[in-house]
Design an enzyme around this catalytic site. Structure first.
Site, mmCIF file in Angstrom:
data_model
loop_
_atom_site.group_PDB
_atom_site.id
_atom_site.type_symbol
_atom_site.label_atom_id
_atom_site.label_comp_id
_atom_site.label_asym_id
_atom_site.label_seq_id
_atom_site.Cartn_x
_atom_site.Cartn_y
_atom_site.Cartn_z
ATOM 1 C CG HIS A 12 -1.757 0.883 1.221
ATOM 2 N ND1 HIS A 12 -1.857 1.687 2.414
ATOM 3 C CD2 HIS A 12 -2.731 1.493 0.538
ATOM 4 C CE1 HIS A 12 -2.971 2.618 2.464
ATOM 5 N NE2 HIS A 12 -3.387 2.435 1.187
ATOM 6 C CD GLU A 39 -2.994 2.320 -3.326
ATOM 7 O OE1 GLU A 39 -3.916 3.068 -3.339
ATOM 8 O OE2 GLU A 39 -1.942 2.390 -2.468
ATOM 9 C CG ASP A 41 -3.079 7.269 -2.801
ATOM 10 O OD1 ASP A 41 -3.887 6.318 -2.940
ATOM 11 O OD2 ASP A 41 -2.291 7.040 -1.706
ATOM 12 C CG HIS A 54 -3.375 9.443 0.856
ATOM 13 N ND1 HIS A 54 -4.210 10.341 1.601
ATOM 14 C CD2 HIS A 54 -4.159 8.276 0.498
ATOM 15 C CE1 HIS A 54 -5.508 9.660 1.904
ATOM 16 N NE2 HIS A 54 -5.260 8.317 1.318
ATOM 17 C CD GLU A 114 -6.970 5.510 -4.052
ATOM 18 O OE1 GLU A 114 -6.475 4.968 -3.420
ATOM 19 O OE2 GLU A 114 -7.831 6.488 -3.867
HETATM 20 O O1 G3P Z 1 -6.172 1.716 -2.951
HETATM 21 C C1 G3P Z 1 -6.711 1.471 -1.814
HETATM 22 C C2 G3P Z 1 -6.524 2.483 -0.653
HETATM 23 O O2 G3P Z 1 -5.269 3.039 -1.041
HETATM 24 C C3 G3P Z 1 -7.818 3.607 -0.537
HETATM 25 O O3 G3P Z 1 -7.513 4.283 0.543
HETATM 26 O O4 G3P Z 1 -6.978 6.467 1.610
HETATM 27 O O5 G3P Z 1 -5.013 4.657 1.468
HETATM 28 O O6 G3P Z 1 -5.999 5.884 -0.636
HETATM 29 P P1 G3P Z 1 -6.263 5.183 0.702
HETATM 30 MG MG MG Z 2 -4.663 4.473 -2.232
#
Ligand code: G3P
Ligand code: MG
Length: 244
Positions: A12, A39, A41, A54, A114
């Site tokens: 993540h 993953e 952002d 993020h 994302e």
């Molecule tokens: O993409 C999964 C997760 O990253 C979504 O939540 O707030 O960590 O971007 P967040």
């Molecule tokens: Mg995310």
């Protein structure tokens, strides 16, 4: 169900919390723990450059304040995105999506991008991220998976580059979630682990959709999801969960 080329375990924000999130240092740290899928952002600078961050604002992860999307990439590229985390990472820059693409493609790592638009920029962000991803991954067999909580960002990504796989992010299972994901021609949903169980996963599988879960940091939760047939687990705990 659709072919699924992605590893089950996904780090993540690069490597979660052990390095500054959404930096190349985080990806390297995740890779050092054996992770082969990540993953991150992505949003747009004022001049339209897709980069990793993020929050909509800068204060949590850089020394500056204010809305990141108000700054040009030339300004953003000079910020320290690592010092907030720890001394060892001071000076770590914000990466562009293009830089992360170079790292992932060269290492044959899978990427879940994302699409995290600054409020008010959903469609432009979906379109530009899809265009960059298609250009950078041209010729690669495994394309990045584009996900978003914003349906209009996914629709814009589909309009720009329909061939890139998409996933609807869901923090809760709102009415019509399955029809919504299917209507956007998604290949998967990515849902908060709290709303997933074997029935929900079977419902999605029954309509040909894969199911991923975020952010799974406890082994009980991971085991429950694996037993229920989950296709992907997004975690911060790259040091505790071997990605196999
Ligand atoms: O993409 C999964 C997760 O990253 C979504 O939540 O707030 O960590 O971007 P967040
Ligand atoms: Mg995310």
């Amino acid at each position: 169900m659709n072919d699924w080329p992605y590893p089950k375990w996904i780090a993540h924000r690069g490597a979660g919390k052990l390095a500054p999130e959404n930096t190349l240092a985080a990806f390297r740290l995740g890779a050092s723990h054996g992770y082969r899928a990540f993953e991150c952002d992505v949003k747009l600078s004022a001049d339209g450059v897709p980069f990793l961050l993020h929050d909509a604002t800068l204060q949590r992860t850089t020394p500056e304040e204010g809305v990141a999307a108000d700054r040009s990439w030339s300004e953003l590229s000079r910020l320290d995105a690592g010092g907030w985390h720890s001394r060892a990472f001071a000076g770590e820059p914000l990466p562009t999506l293009d830089a992360i693409a170079t790292y992932c493609i060269r290492n044959r790592f899978a990427l879940n991008i994302e699409i995290k638009p600054t409020p008010g920029h959903n469609e432009a962000t979906g379109r530009v991220v899809a265009e960059h991803a298609a250009a950078r991954w041209a010729g690669e067999t495994v394309k990045p998976l584009l996900s978003s909580f914003q349906p209009d960002a996914l629709a814009a990504a589909r309009a720009a580059r329909p061939e890139l796989p998409r996933a609807l992010l869901l923090d809760s299972l709102r009415d019509g979630w399955l029809a919504e994901a299917l209507g956007l021609d998604c290949v998967a949903i990515v849902a908060n682990h709290r709303v997933l169980d074997a029935d929900v996963i079977a419902q999605a599988h029954g309509r040909g959709l894969r199911v991923l879960s975020y952010t799974v940091n406890e082994s009980d939760d991971a085991q429950r999801l694996l037993d229920a047939g989950i296709d992907g687990v997004i975690t911060d705990a790259v040091d505790r969960f071997p990605p196999f």
